[in-house]
Write an enzyme that holds these catalytic residues in place. Structure first.
Site, PDB file in Angstrom:
ATOM      1  N   HIS A 214      -2.992   7.507   6.629  1.00  0.00           N
ATOM      2  CA  HIS A 214      -1.995   8.420   6.047  1.00  0.00           C
ATOM      3  C   HIS A 214      -2.659   9.696   5.518  1.00  0.00           C
ATOM      4  O   HIS A 214      -2.101  10.787   5.635  1.00  0.00           O
ATOM      5  CB  HIS A 214      -1.240   7.752   4.889  1.00  0.00           C
ATOM      6  CG  HIS A 214      -0.081   6.925   5.315  1.00  0.00           C
ATOM      7  ND1 HIS A 214       1.027   7.444   5.955  1.00  0.00           N
ATOM      8  CD2 HIS A 214       0.167   5.602   5.175  1.00  0.00           C
ATOM      9  CE1 HIS A 214       1.898   6.482   6.191  1.00  0.00           C
ATOM     10  NE2 HIS A 214       1.399   5.345   5.727  1.00  0.00           N
TER      11      HIS A 214
ATOM     12  N   GLY B  19       0.832  -1.195   0.000  1.00  0.00           N
ATOM     13  CA  GLY B  19       0.000   0.000   0.000  1.00  0.00           C
ATOM     14  C   GLY B  19       0.864   1.241   0.000  1.00  0.00           C
ATOM     15  O   GLY B  19       2.018   1.212   0.441  1.00  0.00           O
TER      16      GLY B  19
ATOM     17  N   CYS C  50       5.564   0.034   7.328  1.00  0.00           N
ATOM     18  CA  CYS C  50       5.233   1.196   6.502  1.00  0.00           C
ATOM     19  C   CYS C  50       6.445   1.559   5.657  1.00  0.00           C
ATOM     20  O   CYS C  50       7.572   1.557   6.155  1.00  0.00           O
ATOM     21  CB  CYS C  50       4.835   2.361   7.411  1.00  0.00           C
ATOM     22  SG  CYS C  50       4.375   3.862   6.545  1.00  0.00           S
ATOM     23  N   LEU C  51       6.207   1.880   4.397  1.00  0.00           N
ATOM     24  CA  LEU C  51       7.300   2.268   3.515  1.00  0.00           C
ATOM     25  C   LEU C  51       7.963   3.565   3.981  1.00  0.00           C
ATOM     26  O   LEU C  51       9.116   3.821   3.644  1.00  0.00           O
ATOM     27  CB  LEU C  51       6.805   2.403   2.068  1.00  0.00           C
ATOM     28  CG  LEU C  51       6.301   1.103   1.442  1.00  0.00           C
ATOM     29  CD1 LEU C  51       5.739   1.366   0.044  1.00  0.00           C
ATOM     30  CD2 LEU C  51       7.392   0.051   1.394  1.00  0.00           C
TER      31      LEU C  51
ATOM     32  N   GLN D  36       2.816  10.064   1.204  1.00  0.00           N
ATOM     33  CA  GLN D  36       4.106   9.399   1.358  1.00  0.00           C
ATOM     34  C   GLN D  36       5.085   9.752   0.246  1.00  0.00           C
ATOM     35  O   GLN D  36       6.279   9.514   0.385  1.00  0.00           O
ATOM     36  CB  GLN D  36       3.920   7.876   1.417  1.00  0.00           C
ATOM     37  CG  GLN D  36       3.231   7.414   2.677  1.00  0.00           C
ATOM     38  CD  GLN D  36       3.092   5.912   2.676  1.00  0.00           C
ATOM     39  OE1 GLN D  36       2.103   5.377   2.195  1.00  0.00           O
ATOM     40  NE2 GLN D  36       4.091   5.226   3.223  1.00  0.00           N
TER      41      GLN D  36
ATOM     42  N   HIS E 204      -4.865   1.458   7.155  1.00  0.00           N
ATOM     43  CA  HIS E 204      -3.525   2.036   7.329  1.00  0.00           C
ATOM     44  C   HIS E 204      -3.307   3.164   6.323  1.00  0.00           C
ATOM     45  O   HIS E 204      -2.837   4.251   6.678  1.00  0.00           O
ATOM     46  CB  HIS E 204      -2.489   0.914   7.147  1.00  0.00           C
ATOM     47  CG  HIS E 204      -1.061   1.347   7.171  1.00  0.00           C
ATOM     48  ND1 HIS E 204      -0.193   0.985   8.161  1.00  0.00           N
ATOM     49  CD2 HIS E 204      -0.332   2.093   6.305  1.00  0.00           C
ATOM     50  CE1 HIS E 204       1.009   1.491   7.916  1.00  0.00           C
ATOM     51  NE2 HIS E 204       0.940   2.165   6.791  1.00  0.00           N
ATOM     52  N   GLU E 205      -3.669   2.914   5.065  1.00  0.00           N
ATOM     53  CA  GLU E 205      -3.452   3.929   4.016  1.00  0.00           C
ATOM     54  C   GLU E 205      -4.381   5.130   4.192  1.00  0.00           C
ATOM     55  O   GLU E 205      -3.968   6.280   3.994  1.00  0.00           O
ATOM     56  CB  GLU E 205      -3.606   3.314   2.624  1.00  0.00           C
ATOM     57  CG  GLU E 205      -2.610   2.213   2.311  1.00  0.00           C
ATOM     58  CD  GLU E 205      -1.157   2.552   2.583  1.00  0.00           C
ATOM     59  OE1 GLU E 205      -0.765   3.739   2.450  1.00  0.00           O
ATOM     60  OE2 GLU E 205      -0.400   1.640   2.959  1.00  0.00           O
TER      61      GLU E 205
END
Length: 173
Positions: A141, A46, A95-96, A51, A137-138
């Site tokens: 963000h 994701g 997380c990225l 991000q 989660h996304e």
């Protein structure tokens, strides 16, 4: 398509609430394609527009991870959870924007999400398991929230310090 650089925590853009997308332009469709390519390259399941430094309400995800599974990419403009189950699920999240760091987070086990697809069509779907965790989660963000915000303050501070060191090391190399 192109791979975009992913912001690393702490960065003020990751704590900023993203703006709604009024119309889906060719530029935003291209952004969604770039985000999918960036997510797959990372590799991740994701990615949210903040991000990569774009403060628009756009997420992409694909949780089809099994060997030989065909990709199931989603690009969601203005996604919102319209229903969440009372049942909870605990998933180890990463997380990225917080590389190589994982923690267990409790979230609703199932959610119904409404969004607009890249063609401008309204969509709604029910997600469970890893898909439910990922979409929540996304969407977090987009609201300036990171998975570490669910952790106790001390653990969150330790992770933040680790990311500051990582950013410093990367800037030197």
């Amino acid at each position: 398509m192109s791979i975009r650089p992913i912001l690393i925590h702490p960065d003020p853009r990751l704590k900023t609430v993203a703006d709604a997308v009024p119309d889906i332009s060719d530029t935003l469709q291209k952004l969604a394609e770039d985000m999918l390519e960036t997510m797959y390259d990372a590799p991740g399941i994701g990615l949210a527009a903040p991000q990569i430094g774009v403060l628009s309400r756009l997420i992409v995800m694909d949780c089809a991870k099994d060997e030989g599974a065909r990709p199931q990419p989603y690009a969601m403009f203005n996604p919102e959870v319209v229903w969440a189950s009372d049942d909870k699920n605990i998933h180890e999240e990463g997380c990225l924007s917080i590389p190589e760091t994982y923690a267990e987070v409790t979230r609703p086990a199932e959610v119904i999400v409404r969004w607009t697809d890249p063609s401008g069509d309204p969509k709604e779907d029910r997600f469970s398991g890893l898909w439910a965790t990922c979409v929540q989660h996304e969407i977090d963000h987009l609201d300036g929230k990171l998975f570490i915000d669910y952790l106790k303050p001390l653990k969150r501070q330790l992770i933040t310090r680790k990311m500051v060191k990582l950013k410093r090391a990367r800037s030197r190399s």
